[in-house]
Motif scaffolding. Structure first.
Motif, PDB file in Angstrom:
ATOM      1  N   THR A 213       0.847  -1.196   0.000  1.00 53.73           N
ATOM      2  CA  THR A 213       0.000   0.000   0.000  1.00 53.73           C
ATOM      3  C   THR A 213       0.879   1.240   0.000  1.00 53.73           C
ATOM      4  OG1 THR A 213      -1.750  -1.151   1.218  1.00 53.73           O
ATOM      5  CG2 THR A 213      -1.802   1.265   1.213  1.00 53.73           C
ATOM      6  N   ALA A 214       0.711   2.075  -1.012  1.00 52.39           N
ATOM      7  CA  ALA A 214       1.494   3.298  -1.123  1.00 52.39           C
ATOM      8  C   ALA A 214       0.733   4.467  -0.508  1.00 52.39           C
ATOM      9  CB  ALA A 214       1.816   3.593  -2.584  1.00 52.39           C
ATOM     10  N   HIS A 215       1.453   5.283   0.251  1.00 54.56           N
ATOM     11  CA  HIS A 215       0.889   6.497   0.839  1.00 54.56           C
ATOM     12  C   HIS A 215       1.597   7.685   0.188  1.00 54.56           C
ATOM     13  CE1 HIS A 215      -1.134   4.595   4.441  1.00 54.56           C
ATOM     14  NE2 HIS A 215      -0.407   3.601   3.965  1.00 54.56           N
ATOM     15  N   ALA A 216       0.822   8.610  -0.366  1.00 59.27           N
ATOM     16  CA  ALA A 216       1.408   9.750  -1.061  1.00 59.27           C
ATOM     17  C   ALA A 216       0.586  11.004  -0.787  1.00 59.27           C
ATOM     18  CB  ALA A 216       1.477   9.478  -2.561  1.00 59.27           C
ATOM     19  N   ASP A 217       1.182  12.153  -1.105  1.00 53.83           N
ATOM     20  CA  ASP A 217       0.469  13.414  -0.908  1.00 53.83           C
ATOM     21  C   ASP A 217      -0.357  13.749  -2.143  1.00 53.83           C
ATOM     22  OD1 ASP A 217       2.300  14.351  -2.763  1.00 53.83           O
ATOM     23  OD2 ASP A 217       3.565  15.338  -1.274  1.00 53.83           O
ATOM     24  N   GLU A 218      -0.774  15.015  -2.259  1.00 60.15           N
ATOM     25  CA  GLU A 218      -1.711  15.404  -3.313  1.00 60.15           C
ATOM     26  C   GLU A 218      -1.062  15.703  -4.655  1.00 60.15           C
ATOM     27  OE1 GLU A 218      -0.292  19.192  -1.344  1.00 60.15           O
ATOM     28  OE2 GLU A 218      -0.802  17.142  -0.746  1.00 60.15           O
ATOM     29  N   ALA A 219       0.272  15.607  -4.777  1.00 60.44           N
ATOM     30  CA  ALA A 219       0.951  15.908  -6.042  1.00 60.44           C
ATOM     31  C   ALA A 219       0.392  15.034  -7.165  1.00 60.44           C
ATOM     32  CB  ALA A 219       2.449  15.692  -5.897  1.00 60.44           C
ATOM     33  N   SER A 220       0.088  15.626  -8.305  1.00 61.22           N
ATOM     34  CA  SER A 220      -0.639  14.939  -9.373  1.00 61.22           C
ATOM     35  C   SER A 220       0.137  13.774  -9.988  1.00 61.22           C
ATOM     36  CB  SER A 220      -1.016  15.942 -10.468  1.00 61.22           C
ATOM     37  OG  SER A 220       0.148  16.555 -11.012  1.00 61.22           O
ATOM     38  N   HIS A 221       1.498  13.842  -9.982  1.00 58.84           N
ATOM     39  CA  HIS A 221       2.241  12.752 -10.622  1.00 58.84           C
ATOM     40  C   HIS A 221       2.116  11.431  -9.879  1.00 58.84           C
ATOM     41  CE1 HIS A 221       5.098  15.219  -8.165  1.00 58.84           C
ATOM     42  NE2 HIS A 221       5.283  14.053  -7.584  1.00 58.84           N
ATOM     43  N   TRP A 222       1.760  11.478  -8.582  1.00 61.06           N
ATOM     44  CA  TRP A 222       1.572  10.225  -7.841  1.00 61.06           C
ATOM     45  C   TRP A 222       0.282   9.522  -8.224  1.00 61.06           C
ATOM     46  CZ3 TRP A 222       6.105   9.233  -6.484  1.00 61.06           C
ATOM     47  CH2 TRP A 222       6.937  10.115  -5.791  1.00 61.06           C
ATOM     48  N   ASP A 223      -0.569  10.160  -9.043  1.00 60.45           N
ATOM     49  CA  ASP A 223      -1.805   9.511  -9.501  1.00 60.45           C
ATOM     50  C   ASP A 223      -1.494   8.223 -10.264  1.00 60.45           C
ATOM     51  OD1 ASP A 223      -3.096  11.663  -8.407  1.00 60.45           O
ATOM     52  OD2 ASP A 223      -3.500  12.656 -10.324  1.00 60.45           O
ATOM     53  N   LYS A 224      -0.364   8.181 -10.950  1.00 59.17           N
ATOM     54  CA  LYS A 224      -0.004   7.015 -11.764  1.00 59.17           C
ATOM     55  C   LYS A 224       0.267   5.776 -10.925  1.00 59.17           C
ATOM     56  CE  LYS A 224       2.082  10.006 -15.282  1.00 59.17           C
ATOM     57  NZ  LYS A 224       3.344  10.358 -16.010  1.00 59.17           N
ATOM     58  N   LEU A 225       0.547   5.956  -9.638  1.00 59.08           N
ATOM     59  CA  LEU A 225       0.821   4.803  -8.781  1.00 59.08           C
ATOM     60  C   LEU A 225      -0.410   3.920  -8.600  1.00 59.08           C
ATOM     61  CD1 LEU A 225       3.034   6.369  -5.947  1.00 59.08           C
ATOM     62  CD2 LEU A 225       3.792   5.019  -7.910  1.00 59.08           C
ATOM     63  N   ALA A 226      -1.597   4.476  -8.831  1.00 56.66           N
ATOM     64  CA  ALA A 226      -2.829   3.701  -8.651  1.00 56.66           C
ATOM     65  C   ALA A 226      -2.916   2.528  -9.609  1.00 56.66           C
ATOM     66  CB  ALA A 226      -4.043   4.618  -8.827  1.00 56.66           C
ATOM     67  N   ALA A 227      -2.153   2.560 -10.681  1.00 54.11           N
ATOM     68  CA  ALA A 227      -2.150   1.448 -11.632  1.00 54.11           C
ATOM     69  C   ALA A 227      -1.326   0.276 -11.135  1.00 54.11           C
ATOM     70  CB  ALA A 227      -1.616   1.917 -12.985  1.00 54.11           C
ATOM     71  N   TYR A 228      -0.519   0.494 -10.088  1.00 51.52           N
ATOM     72  CA  TYR A 228       0.384  -0.557  -9.598  1.00 51.52           C
ATOM     73  C   TYR A 228       0.096  -0.982  -8.159  1.00 51.52           C
ATOM     74  CZ  TYR A 228       3.055   1.170 -13.602  1.00 51.52           C
ATOM     75  OH  TYR A 228       3.443   1.571 -14.849  1.00 51.52           O
ATOM     76  N   PHE A 229      -0.399  -0.059  -7.332  1.00 59.18           N
ATOM     77  CA  PHE A 229      -0.570  -0.352  -5.906  1.00 59.18           C
ATOM     78  C   PHE A 229      -1.924   0.150  -5.413  1.00 59.18           C
ATOM     79  CE2 PHE A 229       3.781   1.144  -6.767  1.00 59.18           C
ATOM     80  CZ  PHE A 229       4.497  -0.027  -6.552  1.00 59.18           C
ATOM     81  N   PRO A 230      -2.433  -0.460  -4.331  1.00 62.19           N
ATOM     82  CA  PRO A 230      -3.487   0.222  -3.573  1.00 62.19           C
ATOM     83  C   PRO A 230      -2.861   1.503  -2.996  1.00 62.19           C
ATOM     84  CG  PRO A 230      -3.289  -2.085  -2.917  1.00 62.19           C
ATOM     85  CD  PRO A 230      -2.105  -1.777  -3.780  1.00 62.19           C
ATOM     86  N   ILE A 231      -3.511   2.611  -3.149  1.00 62.03           N
ATOM     87  CA  ILE A 231      -2.877   3.876  -2.778  1.00 62.03           C
ATOM     88  C   ILE A 231      -3.793   4.697  -1.877  1.00 62.03           C
ATOM     89  CG2 ILE A 231      -3.691   5.017  -4.886  1.00 62.03           C
ATOM     90  CD1 ILE A 231      -1.066   6.658  -4.823  1.00 62.03           C
TER      91      ILE A 231
END
Length: 319
Positions: A213-231
């Motif tokens: 499970t990835a935890h990230a802030d609101e930066a838009s580039h982290w949106d792509k992580l949703a294709a690989y991990f529960p975020i």
């Protein structure tokens, strides 16, 4: 109110006074026991692995009975070819360990009475050893990811009318770099240096197990992580932690790195930024270990690390 761990007696098991009072022979014995633990300090030839040797009386080296090569207790390690006494090396590592926010080469050169260049290379060899010895492999569980920028400072003009908007790329120096951090809760911390924070997406996907499970802030580039991990995402404009999502441990790492930059080194950017980031990641991961354990870990890392191709002959421009 409970006592902070660093203030407790359990955190202070290393005495710099005892290290400095060691004779050179005692320091060599301690170094041998850490390097050659399997033979209880008896030398092992780094070339052929033979344990039979001659003790040369003219110099503090050994001669292998198997291959005939001469070697010292630092041969084949990151301190290969060193000129400092072993006691001074151990003292330098002890001083380095006790610096919670890092330790500057200038201050170490004054403490040991050596040239600044000597202290600079010695500390970077310790950092390289620690970075090499750190556990490899993908992170798992709950992993916090974030990025922060370092270096590339542009001094503003004196008069307000002449000042530029330094947020725009055209007015930047081009030296600004981003440190990407991945922190496994209750586990390890990995760091990478990139040109932009957005490049961290590919790094995270390569170093975090799928299913974590990835935890990230609101930066838009982290949106792509949703294709690989529960975020899980948290908007820092609203809260630091919300609905089980937070990146506080990643921010804790950046806090330590910023304090090291501002309060200790004053400049950690450029080609050595990755070394300082790896050092602070190690300090974060071992912050609950006593300083005696940290000292043993650091010395063990230096004796296990090979000859440095970067720092061997650094000031002589042989690298």
């Amino acid at each position: 109110m409970s006592q902070h761990f660093l203030l407790s007696p359990a955190a202070k098991t290393l005495s710099l006074v005892k290290v400095m009072r060691m004779s050179e022979e005692e320091a060599r014995t301690a170094f041998r026991q850490i390097r050659w633990t399997e033979t209880e300090g008896e030398p092992i030839c780094p070339e052929c692995g033979c344990v039979d040797h001659y003790d040369l009386k003219t110099r503090q080296v050994y001669k292998c009975k198997g291959c005939g090569k001469q070697y010292s207790i630092t041969s084949g390690t990151i301190f290969h070819g060193r000129k400092l006494q072993v006691r001074d090396i151990l003292a330098a590592i002890a001083i380095f360990i006790n610096g919670a926010k890092g330790y500057s080469a200038l201050q170490l050169s004054r403490d040991l009475g050596v040239d600044y260049k000597t202290a600079f290379v010695l500390l970077h060899k310790v950092r390289e050893s620690i970075e090499t010895a750190r556990n490899a492999g993908a992170l798992s569980g709950n992993v916090e990811v974030d990025g922060a920028y370092f270096g590339g400072y542009v001094k503003p003009a004196n008069e307000k009318k002449d000042r530029k908007d330094r947020r725009k790329k055209i007015h930047q120096s081009g030296k600004r770099q981003s440190v990407i951090v991945m922190r496994e809760r209750g586990g390890r911390t990995l760091t990478y240096v990139t040109r932009t924070e957005a490049e961290g997406v590919a790094i995270v996907t390569a170093n975090v197990e799928h299913g974590a499970t990835a935890h990230a802030d609101e930066a838009s580039h982290w949106d792509k992580l949703a294709a690989y991990f529960p975020i899980k995402r948290v908007n820092h404009q609203e809260a630091y932690s919300k609905d089980g999502a937070c990146t506080n441990q990643a921010e804790s790492f950046f806090s330590r790195l910023r304090r090291a930059e501002v309060g200790t080194h004053h400049h950690i950017a450029g080609k050595h930024l990755h070394a300082y980031a790896a050092e602070m990641a190690w300090r974060e991961d071992t912050r609950r270990d006593d300083n005696g354990t940290q000292f043993t870990m650091a010395v063990a890392a230096t004796v296990a690390a090979p000859v440095s191709r970067k720092w061997c002959g650094y000031w002589q421009r042989r690298t």
